[in-house]
Design a protein around this motif. Structure first.
Motif, PDB file in Angstrom:
ATOM      1  N   VAL A 107      25.706 -16.556  15.927  1.00  0.00           N
ATOM      2  CA  VAL A 107      25.164 -15.207  15.852  1.00  0.00           C
ATOM      3  C   VAL A 107      25.880 -14.325  14.827  1.00  0.00           C
ATOM      4  O   VAL A 107      25.248 -13.503  14.166  1.00  0.00           O
ATOM      5  N   SER A 108      27.183 -14.476  14.646  1.00  0.00           N
ATOM      6  CA  SER A 108      27.877 -13.644  13.655  1.00  0.00           C
ATOM      7  C   SER A 108      27.391 -13.951  12.242  1.00  0.00           C
ATOM      8  O   SER A 108      27.302 -13.055  11.393  1.00  0.00           O
ATOM      9  N   ASP A 109      27.053 -15.220  11.978  1.00  0.00           N
ATOM     10  CA  ASP A 109      26.486 -15.578  10.683  1.00  0.00           C
ATOM     11  C   ASP A 109      25.093 -14.980  10.517  1.00  0.00           C
ATOM     12  O   ASP A 109      24.747 -14.444   9.458  1.00  0.00           O
ATOM     13  N   GLU A 110      24.291 -15.076  11.567  1.00  0.00           N
ATOM     14  CA  GLU A 110      22.929 -14.530  11.513  1.00  0.00           C
ATOM     15  C   GLU A 110      22.977 -13.022  11.245  1.00  0.00           C
ATOM     16  O   GLU A 110      22.239 -12.494  10.406  1.00  0.00           O
ATOM     17  N   VAL A 111      23.860 -12.329  11.944  1.00  0.00           N
ATOM     18  CA  VAL A 111      23.993 -10.881  11.776  1.00  0.00           C
ATOM     19  C   VAL A 111      24.478 -10.536  10.367  1.00  0.00           C
ATOM     20  O   VAL A 111      24.021  -9.559   9.760  1.00  0.00           O
ATOM     21  N   ALA A 112      25.392 -11.337   9.829  1.00  0.00           N
ATOM     22  CA  ALA A 112      25.850 -11.104   8.452  1.00  0.00           C
ATOM     23  C   ALA A 112      24.685 -11.216   7.474  1.00  0.00           C
ATOM     24  O   ALA A 112      24.601 -10.467   6.490  1.00  0.00           O
ATOM     25  N   GLY A 113      23.760 -12.136   7.744  1.00  0.00           N
ATOM     26  CA  GLY A 113      22.578 -12.264   6.905  1.00  0.00           C
ATOM     27  C   GLY A 113      21.664 -11.063   7.011  1.00  0.00           C
ATOM     28  O   GLY A 113      21.126 -10.579   6.003  1.00  0.00           O
ATOM     29  N   ILE A 114      21.475 -10.559   8.233  1.00  0.00           N
ATOM     30  CA  ILE A 114      20.656  -9.354   8.415  1.00  0.00           C
ATOM     31  C   ILE A 114      21.279  -8.176   7.675  1.00  0.00           C
ATOM     32  O   ILE A 114      20.589  -7.420   6.972  1.00  0.00           O
ATOM     33  N   GLY A 130      10.095  -6.618  -0.685  1.00  0.00           N
ATOM     34  CA  GLY A 130       9.043  -7.618  -0.580  1.00  0.00           C
ATOM     35  C   GLY A 130       9.523  -9.049  -0.498  1.00  0.00           C
ATOM     36  O   GLY A 130       8.705  -9.974  -0.442  1.00  0.00           O
ATOM     37  N   GLU A 131      10.842  -9.257  -0.435  1.00  0.00           N
ATOM     38  CA  GLU A 131      11.374 -10.626  -0.417  1.00  0.00           C
ATOM     39  C   GLU A 131      11.417 -11.189   1.011  1.00  0.00           C
ATOM     40  O   GLU A 131      11.606 -10.460   1.980  1.00  0.00           O
ATOM     41  N   VAL A 132      11.256 -12.503   1.098  1.00  0.00           N
ATOM     42  CA  VAL A 132      11.308 -13.234   2.359  1.00  0.00           C
ATOM     43  C   VAL A 132      12.473 -14.217   2.294  1.00  0.00           C
ATOM     44  O   VAL A 132      12.645 -14.918   1.285  1.00  0.00           O
ATOM     45  N   PHE A 133      13.283 -14.250   3.365  1.00  0.00           N
ATOM     46  CA  PHE A 133      14.470 -15.112   3.380  1.00  0.00           C
ATOM     47  C   PHE A 133      14.541 -15.950   4.650  1.00  0.00           C
ATOM     48  O   PHE A 133      14.318 -15.438   5.750  1.00  0.00           O
ATOM     49  N   ASN A 134      14.876 -17.228   4.490  1.00  0.00           N
ATOM     50  CA  ASN A 134      15.330 -18.035   5.622  1.00  0.00           C
ATOM     51  C   ASN A 134      16.783 -17.673   5.914  1.00  0.00           C
ATOM     52  O   ASN A 134      17.621 -17.678   5.010  1.00  0.00           O
ATOM     53  N   GLN A 173       0.797  -1.222   0.000  1.00  0.00           N
ATOM     54  CA  GLN A 173       0.000   0.000   0.000  1.00  0.00           C
ATOM     55  C   GLN A 173       0.833   1.279   0.000  1.00  0.00           C
ATOM     56  O   GLN A 173       0.411   2.294  -0.561  1.00  0.00           O
ATOM     57  N   PHE A 174       2.016   1.238   0.619  1.00  0.00           N
ATOM     58  CA  PHE A 174       2.818   2.454   0.753  1.00  0.00           C
ATOM     59  C   PHE A 174       4.175   2.358   0.069  1.00  0.00           C
ATOM     60  O   PHE A 174       4.957   3.314   0.108  1.00  0.00           O
ATOM     61  N   GLY A 175       4.464   1.226  -0.551  1.00  0.00           N
ATOM     62  CA  GLY A 175       5.721   1.074  -1.268  1.00  0.00           C
ATOM     63  C   GLY A 175       6.941   0.966  -0.372  1.00  0.00           C
ATOM     64  O   GLY A 175       8.058   1.252  -0.819  1.00  0.00           O
ATOM     65  N   ILE A 176       6.744   0.559   0.889  1.00  0.00           N
ATOM     66  CA  ILE A 176       7.889   0.398   1.787  1.00  0.00           C
ATOM     67  C   ILE A 176       8.839  -0.668   1.225  1.00  0.00           C
ATOM     68  O   ILE A 176       8.424  -1.761   0.859  1.00  0.00           O
ATOM     69  N   ASP A 177      10.118  -0.326   1.147  1.00  0.00           N
ATOM     70  CA  ASP A 177      11.140  -1.257   0.655  1.00  0.00           C
ATOM     71  C   ASP A 177      11.528  -2.177   1.815  1.00  0.00           C
ATOM     72  O   ASP A 177      12.403  -1.850   2.609  1.00  0.00           O
ATOM     73  N   LEU A 178      10.845  -3.321   1.907  1.00  0.00           N
ATOM     74  CA  LEU A 178      11.060  -4.168   3.076  1.00  0.00           C
ATOM     75  C   LEU A 178      11.551  -5.543   2.688  1.00  0.00           C
ATOM     76  O   LEU A 178      11.377  -6.012   1.569  1.00  0.00           O
ATOM     77  N   ARG A 179      12.188  -6.190   3.678  1.00  0.00           N
ATOM     78  CA  ARG A 179      12.641  -7.563   3.566  1.00  0.00           C
ATOM     79  C   ARG A 179      12.277  -8.276   4.862  1.00  0.00           C
ATOM     80  O   ARG A 179      12.422  -7.719   5.948  1.00  0.00           O
ATOM     81  N   ILE A 180      11.791  -9.517   4.769  1.00  0.00           N
ATOM     82  CA  ILE A 180      11.398 -10.311   5.933  1.00  0.00           C
ATOM     83  C   ILE A 180      12.387 -11.454   6.093  1.00  0.00           C
ATOM     84  O   ILE A 180      12.662 -12.189   5.146  1.00  0.00           O
ATOM     85  N   LEU A 181      12.939 -11.588   7.308  1.00  0.00           N
ATOM     86  CA  LEU A 181      13.953 -12.609   7.589  1.00  0.00           C
ATOM     87  C   LEU A 181      13.424 -13.583   8.631  1.00  0.00           C
ATOM     88  O   LEU A 181      13.008 -13.168   9.718  1.00  0.00           O
ATOM     89  N   ARG A 182      13.460 -14.865   8.309  1.00  0.00           N
ATOM     90  CA  ARG A 182      13.029 -15.909   9.242  1.00  0.00           C
ATOM     91  C   ARG A 182      14.263 -16.575   9.838  1.00  0.00           C
ATOM     92  O   ARG A 182      14.988 -17.293   9.147  1.00  0.00           O
TER      93      ARG A 182
END
Length: 315
Positions: free
Chosen positions: A220-227, A238-242, A166-175
């Protein structure tokens, strides 16, 4: 200087992310209500690089509370993440993943900033496929004892995607999948701090069920590198990542690895499996490898060695 807002910044994963952002040249507005975090995790950073704001993101921080002129990225990590804490704070967990997520999205909208949502593999519930891919809808009990977290995160993903549409927010979802490492709380209730603390105290390792359920452990350092990769790469709206380690281990196998890392004999104590406890966790990270250029680097043995060193300093 680039600026980031991080909610849940005083917690385990949030504080490591703040370290990374500061190292990469960011000024960070760190927001946390300290329900499970502590500013001790960020004592190494002064106000010239990190603004520490004790604030509950379920209340919207207006310009008088958060006086920033420009923001490049908002990263929303605020939420209890362990069963011990999200059951103790069940209503608060639902609110921070609903109202809190929308308030974080409003900040991204206010500053025309990129948005990264910290979600969880728990959105898959007790999955009926393995490994889990981002397109899998999950198998979740909507009114079980874990629902405050599972469904809270699922709602957070839903409202984030509506802000994108609706607002064009440039977002990414991380699982995230079973992140572990220094700064975890010893009484956290998750399997890594449980096993490490018990090993250091000469106790039997508490195994729930038959120990054949599986988990995937990401340092945690790997997880943070992914973030960080998701927060800084272009063209991913709009992308979702494991974000997790695809090396799947049974809990019994993990107990053996912990005993070996701690240099102690393996002794286990079996207890009933908690309600809705997932039987398997294993991420398919093909998408993260392809679009983020990310994959975990730290072996379980190396990660456990660093985790034991931290816990020895605290216990």
């Amino acid at each position: 200087m680039k600026t980031a807002i991080v909610t849940g910044a005083a917690g385990f994963m949030g504080s490591h992310l703040v370290d990374k952002l500061v190292a990469e040249g960011y000024f960070v507005a760190a927001i946390d209500n300290l329900s499970t975090g502590t500013w001790d995790n960020l004592e190494q950073h002064g106000p010239e690089r990190v603004l520490k704001l004790t604030w509950d993101i379920t209340e919207y921080p207006d310009e008088t509370i958060l006086p920033l002129s420009e923001v490049d990225v908002v990263i929303h990590l605020a939420s209890a993440a362990s069963p011990v804490h999200y059951r103790r704070l069940a209503l608060e967990t639902l609110r921070v993943n609903s109202i809190g997520t929308e308030n974080a999205l409003k900040l991204a909208k206010r500053y025309h900033a990129r948005f990264v949502l910290g979600s969880t593999s728990e959105v898959y519930g007790d999955p009926q496929i393995s490994p889990q891919v981002e397109s899998y809808w999950g198998h979740v009990n909507p009114n079980g004892v874990r629902a405050c977290y599972d469904e809270g995160k699922r709602y957070g993903e839903a409202i984030a995607m509506e802000y994108h549409r609706q607002f064009g927010i440039d977002l990414r979802i991380l699982r995230f999948f079973n992140c572990y490492g220094p700064r975890m709380q010893s009484e956290d209730g998750r399997v890594v701090p449980n096993f490490v603390r018990q090993a250091l105290e000469g106790q039997a390792l508490t195994v729930y069920g038959d120990g054949m359920q599986t988990r995937s452990f990401c340092y945690v350092s790997d997880e943070v590198a992914g973030i960080y990769a998701a927060a800084t790469r272009e063209g991913l709206a709009g992308e979702v990542f494991n974000i997790g380690n695809p090396e799947e281990r049974t809990i019994m196998n993990f107990a053996q690895a912990v005993a070996k890392a701690g240099g102690v004999p393996l002794h286990t104590e079996f207890r009933p499996l908690p309600p809705d406890d997932p039987t398997n966790r294993c991420p398919d990270i093909t998408k993260a490898q392809t679009l983020l250029g990310w994959s975990p680097k730290v072996s379980l043995e190396e990660g456990l060695e660093k985790t034991f060193a931290y816990f020895r300093s605290k216990i």
